[in-house]
Write a protein that holds these residues in place. Structure first.
Motif, PDB file in Angstrom:
ATOM      1  N   VAL A 107      49.523  39.794  52.153  1.00 26.02           N
ATOM      2  CA  VAL A 107      49.527  40.840  51.231  1.00 26.02           C
ATOM      3  C   VAL A 107      48.611  40.055  49.991  1.00 26.02           C
ATOM      4  N   VAL A 108      47.241  41.419  49.926  1.00 29.14           N
ATOM      5  CA  VAL A 108      46.981  41.275  49.084  1.00 29.14           C
ATOM      6  C   VAL A 108      46.628  42.225  47.302  1.00 29.14           C
ATOM      7  N   ALA A 109      46.709  42.180  46.704  1.00 28.35           N
ATOM      8  CA  ALA A 109      46.241  42.441  45.345  1.00 28.35           C
ATOM      9  C   ALA A 109      45.753  42.442  44.432  1.00 28.35           C
ATOM     10  N   PRO A 110      45.441  43.646  44.092  1.00 24.84           N
ATOM     11  CA  PRO A 110      43.689  43.503  42.643  1.00 24.84           C
ATOM     12  C   PRO A 110      44.210  42.334  41.573  1.00 24.84           C
ATOM     13  N   GLY A 111      43.914  41.722  41.222  1.00 23.17           N
ATOM     14  CA  GLY A 111      43.432  40.783  40.267  1.00 23.17           C
ATOM     15  C   GLY A 111      44.301  39.168  40.720  1.00 23.17           C
ATOM     16  N   ASP A 112      44.871  39.267  42.054  1.00 18.59           N
ATOM     17  CA  ASP A 112      44.853  37.679  42.511  1.00 18.59           C
ATOM     18  C   ASP A 112      43.659  37.645  42.522  1.00 18.59           C
TER      19      ASP A 112
END
Length: 226
Positions: free
Chosen positions: A153-158
């Motif tokens: 899982v990846v997210a904005p701001g990673d």
């Protein structure tokens, strides 16, 4: 560790063409699943040449946008990340510093640089600039692709964290120079052919050139339908 902007897009009619394309990307505002063939909610219209396990995620350096604005002016597609169809936008990483085989952790996923981006005619339609695909190829401001070694899982701001370098001498700039500029350099082609962390399709370019002594004709890919 560069902070990312994460982008996806759906296939839609491409301006100036009858074709569909997923080249227009926009930023996301929530975590997304990242699997072997890319990000949740992201689409590629022509799966014969876009997407797949060796081109699961496209990364384009945001610092190139200033260079393109200097070349082309303030085009709408250069107003924000996503103009080049990228899924990841950063500053601090470029083709000069990133190498084929580099492994990065992003969120809970593990990515590996698989190949450079091959520009195609859809870039020219996207930017309303007839020779845009050729400009991208000639400048080496191409961006690159990742394969997914470990879904997650990846997210904005990673942040992209460099984990390992398997072929640090083979920067994307060096690879671009060998395939697009010094195109029949036997020593470089032999190195590319043996570069097992490079996508098979790109290794095959080197094998064919070594066998034939000729460079493939990319006219149709760059210029598109007439």
């Amino acid at each position: 560790m560069p902070k990312i902007t994460l982008l996806t897009g759906r296939a839609a009619p491409l301006a100036g063409s009858d074709a569909l394309s997923g080249i227009v990307k926009g930023p996301v505002d929530r975590p997304l699943a990242l699997g072997p063939e890319g990000l949740e909610g992201d689409e590629q219209a022509d799966r014969s040449v876009h997407g797949g396990v060796e081109k699961a995620v496209h990364h384009y350096p945001f610092e190139h946008y200033a260079a393109w604005q200097a070349d082309l002016g303030a085009l709408p597609a250069l107003a924000a990340p996503g103009g080049f169809g990228e899924n990841i936008s950063t500053t601090g990483l470029t083709e000069a510093t990133v190498a084929v085989g580099d492994i990065f952790r992003l969120g809970t996923a593990l990515l590996q640089v698989s190949q450079g981006r091959q520009p195609c005619w859809k870039l020219s339609r996207r930017f309303a600039t007839p020779d845009m695909a050729r400009r991208v190829q000639q400048t080496g401001r191409t961006g690159w692709y990742y394969r997914v070694l470990q879904p997650g899982v990846v997210a904005p701001g990673d942040r992209l964290e460099l984990v390992d370098r398997l072929a640090p001498d083979w920067t994307l700039h060096r690879l671009w120079h060998a395939l697009y500029i010094d195109r029949l350099n036997k020593t470089e082609l032999q190195g590319i052919a043996a570069l097992d962390v490079l996508a098979e399709g790109w290794r095959n370019y080197a094998v064919r050139r070594l066998d034939s002594g000729r460079v493939e004709d990319w006219t149709k890919r760059l210029d598109g339908p007439q």
